[in-house]
Motif scaffolding. Structure first.
Motif, PDB file in Angstrom:
ATOM      1  N   ALA A 105       4.820 -24.702 -35.166  1.00  0.00           N
ATOM      2  CA  ALA A 105       4.654 -24.477 -33.669  1.00  0.00           C
ATOM      3  C   ALA A 105       3.418 -23.619 -33.348  1.00  0.00           C
ATOM      4  O   ALA A 105       2.478 -23.650 -32.653  1.00  0.00           O
ATOM      5  CB  ALA A 105       5.889 -24.275 -32.931  1.00  0.00           C
ATOM      6  N   HIS A 106       3.588 -22.524 -34.042  1.00  0.00           N
ATOM      7  CA  HIS A 106       2.525 -21.463 -34.176  1.00  0.00           C
ATOM      8  C   HIS A 106       1.247 -22.052 -34.390  1.00  0.00           C
ATOM      9  O   HIS A 106       0.368 -21.728 -33.690  1.00  0.00           O
ATOM     10  CB  HIS A 106       3.035 -20.258 -35.084  1.00  0.00           C
ATOM     11  N   GLU A 107       1.165 -22.626 -35.506  1.00  0.00           N
ATOM     12  CA  GLU A 107      -0.192 -23.438 -35.868  1.00  0.00           C
ATOM     13  C   GLU A 107      -0.518 -24.586 -34.855  1.00  0.00           C
ATOM     14  O   GLU A 107      -2.076 -24.500 -34.660  1.00  0.00           O
ATOM     15  CB  GLU A 107      -0.037 -23.878 -37.363  1.00  0.00           C
ATOM     16  N   LYS A 108       0.134 -25.002 -34.114  1.00  0.00           N
ATOM     17  CA  LYS A 108      -0.318 -25.897 -33.094  1.00  0.00           C
ATOM     18  C   LYS A 108      -0.841 -25.191 -32.142  1.00  0.00           C
ATOM     19  O   LYS A 108      -2.000 -25.520 -31.378  1.00  0.00           O
ATOM     20  CB  LYS A 108       0.786 -26.843 -32.550  1.00  0.00           C
ATOM     21  N   ARG A 109      -0.324 -24.129 -31.611  1.00  0.00           N
ATOM     22  CA  ARG A 109      -0.747 -23.148 -30.612  1.00  0.00           C
ATOM     23  C   ARG A 109      -2.071 -22.355 -30.879  1.00  0.00           C
ATOM     24  O   ARG A 109      -3.043 -22.574 -30.172  1.00  0.00           O
ATOM     25  CB  ARG A 109       0.089 -21.918 -30.415  1.00  0.00           C
ATOM     26  N   ILE A 110      -2.291 -22.048 -32.206  1.00  0.00           N
ATOM     27  CA  ILE A 110      -3.626 -21.282 -32.612  1.00  0.00           C
ATOM     28  C   ILE A 110      -4.636 -22.296 -33.094  1.00  0.00           C
ATOM     29  O   ILE A 110      -5.720 -21.897 -33.456  1.00  0.00           O
ATOM     30  CB  ILE A 110      -3.129 -20.421 -33.664  1.00  0.00           C
ATOM     31  N   GLY A 111      -4.342 -23.740 -33.369  1.00  0.00           N
ATOM     32  CA  GLY A 111      -5.282 -24.727 -33.439  1.00  0.00           C
ATOM     33  C   GLY A 111      -5.742 -24.670 -34.898  1.00  0.00           C
ATOM     34  O   GLY A 111      -6.872 -25.202 -35.292  1.00  0.00           O
ATOM     35  N   ARG A 112      -4.823 -24.402 -35.728  1.00  0.00           N
ATOM     36  CA  ARG A 112      -5.257 -24.368 -37.374  1.00  0.00           C
ATOM     37  C   ARG A 112      -4.134 -24.030 -37.903  1.00  0.00           C
ATOM     38  O   ARG A 112      -3.266 -23.469 -37.683  1.00  0.00           O
ATOM     39  CB  ARG A 112      -6.563 -23.326 -37.775  1.00  0.00           C
ATOM     40  N   LYS A 113      -4.065 -24.576 -39.564  1.00  0.00           N
ATOM     41  CA  LYS A 113      -2.999 -24.136 -40.396  1.00  0.00           C
ATOM     42  C   LYS A 113      -3.262 -22.709 -40.970  1.00  0.00           C
ATOM     43  O   LYS A 113      -4.404 -22.190 -41.045  1.00  0.00           O
ATOM     44  CB  LYS A 113      -3.140 -25.273 -41.446  1.00  0.00           C
ATOM     45  N   LEU A 114      -2.404 -22.013 -41.292  1.00  0.00           N
ATOM     46  CA  LEU A 114      -2.389 -20.796 -41.650  1.00  0.00           C
ATOM     47  C   LEU A 114      -2.876 -20.856 -43.175  1.00  0.00           C
ATOM     48  O   LEU A 114      -2.173 -21.747 -43.817  1.00  0.00           O
ATOM     49  CB  LEU A 114      -1.158 -19.975 -41.617  1.00  0.00           C
ATOM     50  N   ASP A 115      -3.580 -19.960 -43.767  1.00  0.00           N
ATOM     51  CA  ASP A 115      -3.866 -19.835 -45.201  1.00  0.00           C
ATOM     52  C   ASP A 115      -2.565 -19.048 -45.858  1.00  0.00           C
ATOM     53  O   ASP A 115      -2.238 -19.511 -46.980  1.00  0.00           O
ATOM     54  CB  ASP A 115      -4.958 -19.101 -45.646  1.00  0.00           C
ATOM     55  N   LEU A 116      -1.947 -18.059 -45.100  1.00  0.00           N
ATOM     56  CA  LEU A 116      -1.088 -17.172 -45.831  1.00  0.00           C
ATOM     57  C   LEU A 116       0.052 -17.039 -44.860  1.00  0.00           C
ATOM     58  O   LEU A 116      -0.170 -16.423 -43.519  1.00  0.00           O
ATOM     59  CB  LEU A 116      -1.604 -16.110 -46.271  1.00  0.00           C
ATOM     60  N   LEU A 117       1.298 -17.165 -45.258  1.00  0.00           N
ATOM     61  CA  LEU A 117       2.387 -16.783 -44.477  1.00  0.00           C
ATOM     62  C   LEU A 117       3.204 -15.657 -45.047  1.00  0.00           C
ATOM     63  O   LEU A 117       3.410 -15.571 -46.008  1.00  0.00           O
ATOM     64  CB  LEU A 117       3.340 -17.928 -44.219  1.00  0.00           C
ATOM     65  N   TYR A 118       3.216 -14.677 -44.169  1.00  0.00           N
ATOM     66  CA  TYR A 118       4.123 -13.468 -44.504  1.00  0.00           C
ATOM     67  C   TYR A 118       5.253 -13.412 -44.203  1.00  0.00           C
ATOM     68  O   TYR A 118       5.780 -13.777 -42.911  1.00  0.00           O
ATOM     69  CB  TYR A 118       3.089 -12.228 -43.803  1.00  0.00           C
ATOM     70  N   GLY A 368      -8.595 -15.737 -27.629  1.00  0.00           N
ATOM     71  CA  GLY A 368      -9.357 -15.104 -28.577  1.00  0.00           C
ATOM     72  C   GLY A 368      -9.230 -15.302 -30.015  1.00  0.00           C
ATOM     73  O   GLY A 368      -9.965 -15.456 -30.723  1.00  0.00           O
ATOM     74  N   TYR A 369      -7.763 -15.114 -30.070  1.00  0.00           N
ATOM     75  CA  TYR A 369      -7.258 -15.298 -31.624  1.00  0.00           C
ATOM     76  C   TYR A 369      -7.732 -16.955 -32.108  1.00  0.00           C
ATOM     77  O   TYR A 369      -8.101 -17.419 -33.200  1.00  0.00           O
ATOM     78  CB  TYR A 369      -5.856 -15.344 -31.740  1.00  0.00           C
ATOM     79  N   ARG A 370      -7.446 -17.838 -31.357  1.00  0.00           N
ATOM     80  CA  ARG A 370      -7.738 -19.321 -31.686  1.00  0.00           C
ATOM     81  C   ARG A 370      -9.359 -19.352 -31.986  1.00  0.00           C
ATOM     82  O   ARG A 370      -9.821 -19.961 -33.056  1.00  0.00           O
ATOM     83  CB  ARG A 370      -7.644 -20.354 -30.513  1.00  0.00           C
ATOM     84  N   GLU A 371     -10.141 -18.688 -31.020  1.00  0.00           N
ATOM     85  CA  GLU A 371     -11.760 -18.668 -31.570  1.00  0.00           C
ATOM     86  C   GLU A 371     -11.866 -18.037 -32.523  1.00  0.00           C
ATOM     87  O   GLU A 371     -12.934 -18.601 -33.540  1.00  0.00           O
ATOM     88  CB  GLU A 371     -12.503 -18.040 -30.346  1.00  0.00           C
ATOM     89  N   ALA A 372     -11.449 -16.915 -33.044  1.00  0.00           N
ATOM     90  CA  ALA A 372     -11.660 -16.022 -34.081  1.00  0.00           C
ATOM     91  C   ALA A 372     -11.197 -17.179 -35.501  1.00  0.00           C
ATOM     92  O   ALA A 372     -12.037 -16.992 -36.440  1.00  0.00           O
ATOM     93  CB  ALA A 372     -10.814 -15.027 -34.510  1.00  0.00           C
ATOM     94  N   GLY A 373     -10.269 -17.524 -35.367  1.00  0.00           N
ATOM     95  CA  GLY A 373      -9.717 -18.277 -36.474  1.00  0.00           C
ATOM     96  C   GLY A 373     -10.460 -19.579 -36.798  1.00  0.00           C
ATOM     97  O   GLY A 373     -10.438 -20.277 -38.002  1.00  0.00           O
ATOM     98  N   LYS A 374     -11.260 -19.904 -35.854  1.00  0.00           N
ATOM     99  CA  LYS A 374     -12.221 -21.395 -36.402  1.00  0.00           C
ATOM    100  C   LYS A 374     -13.446 -20.744 -37.055  1.00  0.00           C
ATOM    101  O   LYS A 374     -14.120 -21.776 -37.631  1.00  0.00           O
ATOM    102  CB  LYS A 374     -12.514 -22.056 -34.836  1.00  0.00           C
ATOM    103  N   ASN A 375     -13.706 -19.431 -37.171  1.00  0.00           N
ATOM    104  CA  ASN A 375     -14.866 -19.082 -37.886  1.00  0.00           C
ATOM    105  C   ASN A 375     -14.836 -19.581 -39.298  1.00  0.00           C
ATOM    106  O   ASN A 375     -14.009 -19.471 -40.166  1.00  0.00           O
ATOM    107  CB  ASN A 375     -15.074 -17.599 -37.905  1.00  0.00           C
ATOM    108  N   GLY A 376     -15.970 -19.978 -39.695  1.00  0.00           N
ATOM    109  CA  GLY A 376     -16.048 -20.306 -41.158  1.00  0.00           C
ATOM    110  C   GLY A 376     -15.771 -19.368 -42.213  1.00  0.00           C
ATOM    111  O   GLY A 376     -15.321 -19.903 -43.425  1.00  0.00           O
ATOM    112  N   TYR A 377     -15.848 -18.243 -41.850  1.00  0.00           N
ATOM    113  CA  TYR A 377     -15.380 -17.147 -42.848  1.00  0.00           C
ATOM    114  C   TYR A 377     -14.187 -17.221 -43.160  1.00  0.00           C
ATOM    115  O   TYR A 377     -13.554 -16.751 -44.388  1.00  0.00           O
ATOM    116  CB  TYR A 377     -15.768 -15.713 -42.107  1.00  0.00           C
ATOM    117  N   PHE A 378     -13.190 -17.732 -42.352  1.00  0.00           N
ATOM    118  CA  PHE A 378     -11.817 -17.873 -42.516  1.00  0.00           C
ATOM    119  C   PHE A 378     -11.325 -19.256 -43.195  1.00  0.00           C
ATOM    120  O   PHE A 378     -10.310 -19.719 -42.854  1.00  0.00           O
ATOM    121  CB  PHE A 378     -10.916 -17.596 -41.361  1.00  0.00           C
ATOM    122  N   LYS A 379     -12.312 -20.151 -43.476  1.00  0.00           N
ATOM    123  CA  LYS A 379     -12.045 -21.507 -43.999  1.00  0.00           C
ATOM    124  C   LYS A 379     -12.199 -21.581 -45.684  1.00  0.00           C
ATOM    125  O   LYS A 379     -13.421 -22.142 -45.738  1.00  0.00           O
ATOM    126  CB  LYS A 379     -12.805 -22.304 -43.256  1.00  0.00           C
TER     127      LYS A 379
END
Length: 385
Positions: A105-118, A368-379
Motif C-alpha cells: 500500500a505504501h509503494e502504491k502511494r509513493i509511486g514506486r517499489k522500494l529497493d530496501l525495506l527496514y 515531494g517524496y514521490r517526485e524525489a523517488g522518480k529520480n534516476g539516481y535512485f533507480k
C-alpha cells in the motif's frame, strides 16, 4: 528504534519462546535448497566478478532472480555503483493486517517499489517481533533488499508500540548468555534464507547508554561477539551496518562505540528535521539536517565506507505546508554532493510528541517524496538472490 522512538535528530538522544522450535522447523522446511546469492568482488566489495545462484531450485516464496550484471550492479556488500538505494521503514498496520499489505500500500502511494525495506526486531524470540525473517519479510525480500535491525532488548509491547523495553545488557551478550537460545537460532535462520541482508545491532547505539545497556567497551565486545557467532555458524550473507543517531553532541561517545573497520561494512546515521517536534524551532532543510553528521563520519570514522541514511524524514511546517514538499524534492540534487551516501531509508511513522508527524502518507510531503523517488539516481538494479 530505541526507546525514544529512535529518531536521532540534532538534539540530545533521550532514553527513549515456546514457538521458536516450531518456527525453526517450519522455516527450515520452507527454505530447503535455498542457495546463497554470491556477488563476487574482492574483500572490500569493489570488484565486479559475480556468480549466479546454485542449488537444486528455490522454494515458491524464496527470493529469486539472477544477480544483476553490468557497470551498475551492486558490489558484494550491496553498494550500488551508479546511485543510491531508495528505502523506507513501514510500520505494521494498527488493524493487525500483514506487513506485506502495508508495504504494498505504501509503494502504491509513493509511486514506486522500494529497493530496501527496514524492519526492527528484539531478542524476545517471539513469533514476529523476536524472529529474524518473518513470513512477511521472506515474501517482501523476493524483490527487495532487507535491512534487519536487531535490538539487545525485549520489547514490552507488540511491535514496540510504546517504545518501552527491557535491556538485556551488552556485557551479558558479550559473555555468551544468549548464544544458545537467541543468537544462534536466529543466525541459522539468516543462513537458511541465503540472500544478502543488511544487518544492524542496536541501531542508534549512542542513545542506549542512558537506557542502561552498558558501556561503550561492552557494546564493542557484544557487537564483535554476535559477529563471531554468525561467522562460527557459517552465516556469510550479512552486510554489517553500524548505526548511530548522528547527534554531534555525542561525537566522542559515538567514536568510542565504533567496533572497528574490520567489523563494519556500512556506516548508518539517523538524522531528522524535527522543527516543531522535540521542542526544537529551527527548520533544517535536507542539506543542513544531513551534511554535518555526514562530514563528521567521513572525517572521524571512515573516509570511504558507504553511508546509509538509516532513518531520515521531516515534520511539516504548520505555517507553510509546501515546505515539507520542497524538503524532499531537494534530495536528489543535494545527495549527489555527498557521494558516500549510498542508501536512504525514510522513517514513515509518527513519533511521540506534538508536531512529530514524519510520515509521507498524504499532502505536500507525499508529493515531494514521490517526485524525489522518480529520480534516476535512485533507480539501481536490485539483486535477487
Amino acid at each position: 528504534m530505541s526507546g525514544k522512538h529512535a529518531a536521532g535528530g540534532l538534539r540530545p538522544p533521550g532514553g527513549p519462546r515456546a514457538r521458536l522450535l516450531l518456527a525453526l522447523v517450519a522455516v527450515a522446511a520452507l527454505l530447503t535448497g535455498v542457495s546463497v546469492w554470491l556477488t563476487g568482488g574482492d574483500e572490500d566489495g569493489t570488484g565486479d566478478d559475480r556468480t549466479a545462484p546454485t542449488g537444486n531450485g528455490l522454494p515458491p516464496d524464496a527470493a529469486s532472480g539472477a544477480p544483476p550484471s553490468g557497470p551498475c550492479a551492486p558490489t558484494k556488500i550491496l553498494v550500488p555503483q551508479c546511485g543510491a538505494w531508495w528505502g523506507a521503514y513501514v510500520p505494521y498496520p494498527e488493524d493487525g493486517s500483514s506487513l506485506t499489505e502495508a508495504v504494498r500500500a505504501h509503494e502504491k502511494r509513493i509511486g514506486r517499489k522500494l529497493d530496501l525495506l527496514y524492519t526492527y526486531h528484539d531478542m524476545s524470540n517471539t513469533e514476529i517481533d523476536g524472529t529474524l525473517l518473518t513470513p512477511d519479510e521472506i515474501e517482501l525480500g523476493r524483490d527487495r533488499m532487507l535491512m534487519l535491525a536487531w535490538e539487545t532488548t525485549v520489547w514490552k509491547e507488540k511491535h514496540h508500540a510504546g517504545y518501552t523495553e527491557t535491556p538485556l545488557g551488552w556485557k551479558n551478550v558479550a559473555a555468551g548468555e544468549f548464544d544458545e537460545k537467541v543468537i544462534d537460532p536466529q543466525a541459522r535462520r539468516l543462513k537458511a534464507y541465503g540472500k544478502r541482508v543488511f544487518f544492524s545491532l542496536d541501531q542508534e547505539v549512542d542513545a542506549r547508554i542512558k537506557e542502561g545497556q552498558g558501556t561503550p567497551e561492552e557494546y564493542v565486545a557484544a557487537y564483535r561477539h554476535v559477529q563471531s557467532r554468525f561467522k562460527a555458524l557459517g552465516v556469510t550473507n550479512v552486510v554489517w551496518v553500524w548505526t548511530v543517531s548522528g547527534y554531534l553532541g555525542n561525537k566522542a561517545l559515538m567514536k568510542s562505540l565504533y567496533p572497528g573497520d574490520a567489523y563494519v561494512d556500512w556506516l548508518g546515521m539517523d538524522q531528522y528535521n524535527y522543527f516543531t517536534c522535540h521542542d526544537t524551532t529551527d527548520w533544517k532543510d535536507f542539506d543542513r539536517s544531513q551534511r554535518p553528521t555526514y562530514d563528521w563520519l567521513r572525517a572521524e570514522i571512515s573516509p570511504d565506507k558507504p553511508i546509509m541514511l538509516a532513518e531520515f524524514s521531516t515534520v511539516p511546517d504548520p505555517d507553510n505546508p509546501l515546505r515539507k514538499r520542497d524538503w524532499f524534492t531537494q534530495i536528489p540534487r543535494t545527495v549527489k554532493t555527498m557521494p558516500g551516501i549510498r542508501a536512504l531509508v525514510q522513517w514513515n511513522r509518527t513519533v511521540p510528541g506534538d508536531g512529530c508527524d514524519l510520515t509521507v502518507n498524504e499532502g505536500p510531503g507525499l508529493t515531494g517524496y514521490r517526485e524525489a523517488g522518480k529520480n534516476g539516481y535512485f533507480k539501481q538494479p536490485v539483486p535477487g538472490r
